[in-house]
Design an enzyme around this catalytic site. Structure first.
Site, PDB file in Angstrom:
ATOM      1  N   HIS A 114       0.798  -1.237   0.000  1.00 16.87           N
ATOM      2  CA  HIS A 114       0.000   0.000   0.000  1.00 16.87           C
ATOM      3  C   HIS A 114       0.832   1.291   0.000  1.00 16.87           C
ATOM      4  CE1 HIS A 114      -3.359  -2.529   0.146  1.00 16.87           C
ATOM      5  NE2 HIS A 114      -3.643  -2.514   1.421  1.00 16.87           N
ATOM      6  N   GLU A 116     -11.426  -3.462  -3.474  1.00 17.52           N
ATOM      7  CA  GLU A 116     -10.315  -2.628  -3.912  1.00 17.52           C
ATOM      8  C   GLU A 116     -10.019  -2.904  -5.386  1.00 17.52           C
ATOM      9  OE1 GLU A 116      -7.007  -3.191  -1.056  1.00 17.52           O
ATOM     10  OE2 GLU A 116      -8.510  -4.317   0.082  1.00 17.52           O
ATOM     11  N   HIS A 168      -9.525   2.073  -0.259  1.00 19.18           N
ATOM     12  CA  HIS A 168      -9.578   0.975   0.711  1.00 19.18           C
ATOM     13  C   HIS A 168     -10.767   1.118   1.672  1.00 19.18           C
ATOM     14  CE1 HIS A 168      -8.092  -2.181   3.377  1.00 19.18           C
ATOM     15  NE2 HIS A 168      -7.087  -2.408   2.534  1.00 19.18           N
TER      16      HIS A 168
END
Length: 372
Positions: free
Chosen positions: A127, A337, A200
């Protein structure tokens, strides 16, 4: 006759007064340790749906949607204040970048040059690194109107978290008239780099009333990416048929989520995998649906991306609470996502995530709400 016309005009005026007014409002959300201010933007459409977004991390703080009786409720997991988001890096609804999901060993090679990224997930990168886009203060431009929009901009400098190139990113949230939240992503770079932007958000269509195990999930995908124990894709695109990953027809999320006879379920402690859409086109296409039978709420997701990472909040532990005071416990939300495949920079058979100077990265995802 005059009395009738007057009465009609009066009724129309009263209806106009009670009908929600579409538009966008801005308020102070909190102050960062360095003194910069973060703001909360409330987008509202004429149907009464609201989206609350902060320019700190681009978090979707709240999103309302009506049930089958018309009652609005918050259907995403968010926190009450900027201070809550600052206590620990949070994945409850932010923009994820530069690269959503995992990169094995935090390393990749591009055009013969080796790059080393921040390690923040066991021995891997996830991420965007230790200080990803979810911890950046984005420049915000609100746009008023019947479909209010919030445009967020951030320029990631060359070398940030180990990534090459100065990356200029624009993310626009649009609350549409048809009760849909549209997210448009765009980016350019001055040096070849890799990119995989996503959002997210954890959805809970019950309005914080129940976990997500009874929700019926459909994914327009006939294959998924099996992973190693460290959740790095093996490179295989495995058919979902005959596995707990088959959601080609609407199926309650909880039906097979604990089927640890499938090692992939064990690796993710439930669902934390990437599904590959059957439709390979880059057009905006149906990706998934989620249905909450008690409330009647339906979430339909469309995207231009080739895949979606489904995560069923397997690691939430109740330590965080939402504005409603409800503790966020295990499997209290589901993430959809939309993205390219994890570890793509190290997997030459996967669709490329390379962005070069002169190219424009573009991606769109739409989360539309309805009832049945």
């Amino acid at each position: 006759m005059k009395h009738t016309i007057f009465s009609l005009l009066l009724v129309m005026a009263l209806l106009a007064m009670v009908r929600p007014k579409a538009g966008i409002e801005q308020a102070l959300f909190g102050t960062l340790p360095d003194g910069r201010e973060a703001h909360l933007f409330t987008l509202r459409n004429a149907a009464g749906m609201e989206a609350k977004i902060t320019n700190y991390g681009g978090f979707l703080v709240a999103l309302t949607a009506p049930d089958r009786t018309g009652k609005q409720a918050n259907v995403v997991l968010g926190l009450s204040s900027l201070a809550d988001y600052l206590k620990a890096p949070s994945s409850l609804g932010p923009i994820i970048g530069r690269f959503g999901n995992r990169i094995a060993g935090g390393k990749f090679t591009l055009d013969g040059t080796d790059y080393t990224l921040a390690i923040n997930n066991g021995g891997n990168h996830i991420h965007g690194g230790k200080v990803g886009f979810n911890q950046k203060l984005w420049a915000a431009t609100p746009t008023n109107g019947p479909e209010p929009a919030l445009t967020l901009r951030y320029t990631s400098p060359d070398g940030e978290e180990g990534y090459p190139g100065t990356l200029a990113v624009t993310v626009t949230y649009i609350l549409q008239k048809n009760n849909a939240l549209r997210i448009d992503y765009q980016a350019t770079t001055n040096k070849s780099t890799v990119i995989n932007l996503t959002n997210h958000t954890y959805f809970n269509l019950s309005g914080q009333q129940r976990d997500v195990l009874n929700k019926e999930l459909m994914i327009s995908a006939d294959r998924f990416l099996p992973t190693t124990k460290a959740q790095i894709p093996t490179g295989e695109l495995r058919p979902v048929a005959g596995t707990p990953f088959d959601f080609t027809k609407p199926t309650p999320i909880g039906t097979r989520i604990n089927d640890t006879t499938d090692v992939q379920i064990s690796y993710g402690y439930g669902y934390d995998h990437c599904w590959v859409f059957t439709d390979k086109s880059p057009k905006l296409k149906l990706g998934a649906t989620v249905y909450d039978p008690p409330s009647g709420r339906v979430l339909t997701m469309y995207t231009t991306e080739p895949a979606v990472q489904i995560y069923t909040a397997n690691h939430l532990n109740g330590s965080q609470r939402g504005p409603e005071g409800v503790p966020y416990t295990r499997r209290f939300g589901i993430c959809l996502e939309t993205q390219h495949f994890p570890d793509s920079p190290n997997q030459p058979t996967f669709p490329t995530t390379t962005l070069r100077p002169g190219q424009v990265f573009k991606s769109t995802t739409v989360y539309q709400f309805s009832v049945k």
